[in-house]
Motif scaffolding. Structure first.
Motif, PDB file in Angstrom:
ATOM      1  N   SER A 269       0.778  -1.197  -0.153  1.00  0.00           N
ATOM      2  CA  SER A 269       0.030  -0.008   0.024  1.00  0.00           C
ATOM      3  C   SER A 269       0.975   1.250   0.084  1.00  0.00           C
ATOM      4  CB  SER A 269      -1.016  -0.038   1.306  1.00  0.00           C
ATOM      5  OG  SER A 269      -1.816  -1.085   0.958  1.00  0.00           O
ATOM      6  N   PRO A 270       1.894   1.329   0.785  1.00  0.00           N
ATOM      7  CA  PRO A 270       2.641   2.455   0.883  1.00  0.00           C
ATOM      8  C   PRO A 270       3.334   3.077  -0.472  1.00  0.00           C
ATOM      9  CG  PRO A 270       3.062   1.107   2.752  1.00  0.00           C
ATOM     10  CD  PRO A 270       2.360   0.293   1.793  1.00  0.00           C
TER      11      PRO A 270
ATOM     12  N   PHE B 111      -1.463   4.529   7.597  1.00  0.00           N
ATOM     13  CA  PHE B 111      -1.557   4.423   6.090  1.00  0.00           C
ATOM     14  C   PHE B 111      -1.879   5.995   5.920  1.00  0.00           C
ATOM     15  CE2 PHE B 111      -1.519   0.494   6.892  1.00  0.00           C
ATOM     16  CZ  PHE B 111      -0.391  -0.239   6.056  1.00  0.00           C
TER      17      PHE B 111
HETATM   18  C1  LIG Z   1       5.170  -9.122   1.098  1.00  0.00           C
HETATM   19  C2  LIG Z   1       4.026  -8.204   1.296  1.00  0.00           C
HETATM   20  N1  LIG Z   1       3.653  -7.396   0.387  1.00  0.00           N
HETATM   21  C3  LIG Z   1       2.890  -6.589   0.361  1.00  0.00           C
HETATM   22  C4  LIG Z   1       2.504  -6.247   1.552  1.00  0.00           C
HETATM   23  C5  LIG Z   1       1.511  -4.809   1.760  1.00  0.00           C
HETATM   24  O1  LIG Z   1       0.360  -4.971   2.421  1.00  0.00           O
HETATM   25  P1  LIG Z   1      -0.590  -3.639   2.883  1.00  0.00           P
HETATM   26  O2  LIG Z   1      -0.823  -3.178   1.306  1.00  0.00           O
HETATM   27  O3  LIG Z   1      -1.880  -4.315   3.438  1.00  0.00           O
HETATM   28  O4  LIG Z   1       0.228  -2.833   3.720  1.00  0.00           O
HETATM   29  C6  LIG Z   1       2.836  -6.661   2.817  1.00  0.00           C
HETATM   30  C7  LIG Z   1       2.302  -6.152   4.241  1.00  0.00           C
HETATM   31  O5  LIG Z   1       2.868  -6.649   5.069  1.00  0.00           O
HETATM   32  C8  LIG Z   1       3.857  -7.545   2.670  1.00  0.00           C
HETATM   33  O6  LIG Z   1       4.465  -8.195   3.681  1.00  0.00           O
END
Ligand SMILES: Cc1ncc(COP(=O)(O)O)c(C=O)c1O
Length: 412
Positions: free
Chosen positions: A256-257, A283
């Motif tokens: 997400s970030p 976020f």
């Molecule tokens: C491998 C990986 N990809 C992507 C994400 C992104 O998740 P989110 O968009 O919920 O922050 C995460 C979150 O921990 C992660 O560990």
């Protein structure tokens, strides 16, 4: 554009005779009408759906979105989000949830988001029953080291199956995975020798560190371009030296970030995101300012008192709290100790001297936004993944009412 403060605190119009603004007053009335008077998670479905539409619009043509299941661990929420974003690809992080996901979504395409102990993978195959989900086609296991790859090879041999293997790469987060292309080659050489049991399916990086460092140490642009260079250098070695393995591979990354940054000229053909659909507190970053907070924890006020009184001699409380406007009222709420921040009414603060309680915790507040017994306090959780599983059915708010209850995944 929707800014975090305008969304969370609304247009500053306070509802009549309520310490909440119009938005939170609407949530409170809906909870009251539904008879929900204990700690609960509330999802604002209209906001979540708008976020899903925004997220879909960010995905570049030819790039696939993979929704991060652990950040949205509620089957009905995932189904809604998958439909609105037009994807069936999920990233999964927990074996008990993996077993449930294949039952709920037999048509999904799954990538594990962390390297699972081989015994967990073994357990998954032992308990895979009655589903159209075909792991040989629809599941990629994540591997970080040669030792783990060897364990998975033994698993595949023992079960007489073929496993799809995605390699974790370190693009700057330093949370493990291949540290550089040479380390990746060691694993690819291993894999190349056993085509009957292991099939290369792609690379996965995660660049959540981008933008987290103080700008003086490293700007967001610098750490993002370093991450992009790292993704490209890992991919280049696969293309150049293992070309026979490269058919329909998944170059996964983001989160997400940084999903907004991967919009143009990204090395990825697949981006992952989940939290941004609910936008918990962590976020609230400028890149995600178009997204709206859509998840809250609500809880009733059990006791409301004037002033703040610690146990012990009264003069201590007077010294610490006398004339402090934000300690003018004390509330004991139903539950507490959550990884969340009170956001409505405004000005609520914890009291570290009173101590932590998961049963009845204290909040202090101002006289201006005074609460009474049976009023409601709203929190925003720091993250969704630690929140959605722990409060029973998630309450779904839409158009002024609680319209549904969605059960999260269980521990099975
Ligand atoms: C491998 C990986 N990809 C992507 C994400 C992104 O998740 P989110 O968009 O919920 O922050 C995460 C979150 O921990 C992660 O560990």
């Amino acid at each position: 554009m929707v800014t975090p403060s305008s969304v969370v605190y609304g247009d500053a119009t306070m509802a009549d005779a309520s310490p909440h603004n119009t938005y939170f007053n609407g949530l409170r009335n809906a909870l009251d009408k539904a008879g929900v008077a204990w700690p609960s998670v509330v999802i604002d479905r209209a906001r979540m759906r708008r976020n899903a539409v925004r997220l879909k619009a960010l995905i570049a043509p030819g790039t696939r979105l993979r929704l991060v299941e652990k950040s949205l661990p509620v089957p009905a929420l995932l189904e809604d989000a998958m439909q609105l974003t037009g994807t069936r690809a999920l990233m999964v992080f927990h074996e008990p949830q993996l077993r449930q996901v294949v039952q709920w979504f037999p048509d999904s395409d799954l990538l594990m988001g962390k390297p699972m102990p081989v015994r967990a993978a073994w357990h998954f195959y032992q308990h895979l029953s009655h589903t159209a989900f075909d792991p040989a086609r629809q599941l990629q296991w994540l591997i970080d080291t040669p030792a783990r790859l060897q364990e998975y090879l033994e698993l595949a041999c023992n079960l007489g199956i073929k496993l799809r293997i995605n390699f974790e790469i370190d693009v700057g987060l330093h949370r493990g995975g291949a540290a550089n292309p040479a380390a990746l080659c060691v694993m690819l050489d291993q894999l190349r020798g056993v085509p009957k049991h292991l099939e290369f399916s792609g690379l996965m990086g995660y660049d959540a560190h981008v933008g987290k460092l103080p700008a003086l140490l490293e700007s967001r642009n610098t750490s993002f371009s370093k991450a992009v260079d790292a993704y490209r250098s890992f991919q280049a070695v696969v293309r150049d030296e293992y070309s026979e393995l490269v058919s329909a591979v998944c170059w996964n990354g983001a989160g997400s970030p940084t999903i907004v940054l991967h919009r143009h000229n990204s090395p990825l053909n697949e981006v992952s995101a989940g939290s941004v659909l609910l936008k918990p507190l962590e976020f609230d970053i400028d890149l995600l300012s178009d997204f709206e907070p859509a998840v809250f924890v609500s809880t009733p006020v059990l006791k409301a008192q004037d002033g703040t009184r610690l146990p012990g001699p009264g003069w201590i409380s007077k010294l610490l709290y006398g004339r402090r406007a934000h300690r003018a009222r004390s509330y004991f709420i139903y539950g507490g100790g959550w990884p969340a921040e009170a956001v409505s009414p405004p000005g609520l603060v914890p009291n570290k001297y009173f101590g932590l309680s998961f049963n009845q915790s204290i909040l202090n507040g101002t006289r201006k936004y005074s609460l009474a017994v049976n009023d409601t306090v709203f929190f925003r959780p720091y993250q969704s993944e630690g929140t959605l599983l722990h409060y029973g059915p998630v309450r779904i708010f839409d158009d002024g009412c609680m319209v549904d209850e969605w059960l999260p995944f269980g521990e099975v």
